[in-house]
Design an enzyme around this catalytic site. Structure first.
Site, PDB file in Angstrom:
ATOM      1  N   SER A 144      -2.766  -5.042  20.690  1.00  0.00           N
ATOM      2  CA  SER A 144      -3.909  -5.709  20.846  1.00  0.00           C
ATOM      3  C   SER A 144      -4.863  -6.190  19.520  1.00  0.00           C
ATOM      4  O   SER A 144      -4.686  -5.257  18.540  1.00  0.00           O
ATOM      5  CB  SER A 144      -4.745  -4.992  22.259  1.00  0.00           C
ATOM      6  N   TYR A 157      -7.371   3.759  24.941  1.00  0.00           N
ATOM      7  CA  TYR A 157      -6.771   2.588  25.007  1.00  0.00           C
ATOM      8  C   TYR A 157      -6.607   2.033  23.488  1.00  0.00           C
ATOM      9  O   TYR A 157      -5.371   1.557  23.063  1.00  0.00           O
ATOM     10  CB  TYR A 157      -7.386   1.299  25.951  1.00  0.00           C
TER      11      TYR A 157
END
Length: 267
Positions: A144, A157
């Protein structure tokens, strides 16, 4: 033991029941690769396999599997062997995120996030790397833009995705002499089931990220093309590239409060 001497090379895609994973399965199939699709929701995998077959590609092998279950990696290896497949391309897409303060989120869920996003990805890579190497294939790890910065309000995360990017870039260099391609796909926000699982929306302050949205099918296409071109890091979308560039240049004292405010005030 199953004889793999005549196994057919395939692209094995985890987290393929929806979103980017499903789109990656479609792209690999469209490009002529045999595929194996892996996720917990077998009904969605079967529907995707039917869809891919209806378009003229070979029907994917469907592996309904929870990668957090004990022995999941060896279970997957056995299922692939039974299907007569070897892993030429490994696509580590399975993962999830949780938004909120670290001291308020469920501890077990946060640890499960680490297990899936980091431990399972690493275990799969280690287990199938001999096959990938033998078939002169590649590994595509989905991270990401979060991997380029700390993420208050999304702390665990972001940290897991930083591992994925670091790991991917390092093994890309290590495995280059063996003819193995390794790419790390770093999308920005994409509207998929991930947001519902994470507990986030694109309203309030988070509406500011809407210009960065890239459709899942375009993310998958760029990820595939980047892998085949041997690109170490793939960031889909000009806005996301700019976001990464600015995050790298911004002092943490400025960046962290902005990220925290955007992510914690998401309603």
């Amino acid at each position: 033991m199953t004889d793999l001497s005549n196994a057919r090379p395939a692209a094995v895609i985890t987290g393929a029941s929806e979103g980017i994973g499903a789109e990656l399965a479609r792209v690999f199939a469209e490009k002529g690769h045999e595929t194996a699709i892996v996720a917990r929701r077998g009904d969605r995998l079967e529907a995707l396999a039917d869809e891919i077959a209806a378009k003229g590609a070979r029907r994917p092998a469907v592996v309904e599997l929870d990668l957090l279950a004990e022995g999941a990696v060896e279970t997957l290896a056995a299922r692939l062997a039974d299907a007569g497949l070897s892993t030429q391309y490994l696509v580590n897409n399975a993962g999830f995120g949780l938004i909120g303060r670290i001291d308020e989120l469920d501890q077990a869920e946060q640890l499960a996030m680490i297990d899936l996003n980091i431990r399972a990805l690493t275990a799969l890579t280690l287990r199938f790397l001999p096959s990938v190497t033998a078939d002169k294939g590649g590994v595509l790890n989905v991270a990401s833009v979060a991997s380029f910065m700390p993420g208050p309000g999304f702390a665990v995360y972001y940290a897991t995705k930083a591992f994925v990017r670091s790991f991917s870039e390092a093994i890309a260099e290590e495995l280059k002499p063996a003819g193995v391609k390794v790419s790390c796909l770093c999308p920005g926000p994409v509207i998929t089931g991930f947001q519902a699982r994470a507990g986030m929306s694109f309203e309030g302050m988070m509406a500011a990220v809407k210009p960065a949205l890239v459709p899942a099918d375009e993310v998958a296409r760029q990820g595939y093309e980047g892998l085949m071109a041997g690109q170490r890091v793939v960031i889909p979308g000009a806005v996301n590239k700019a976001m990464v560039w600015s995050a790298r240049l911004s002092p943490r004292a400025v960046l962290l409060p902005l990220l925290g405010a955007a992510q914690m005030k998401r309603s």
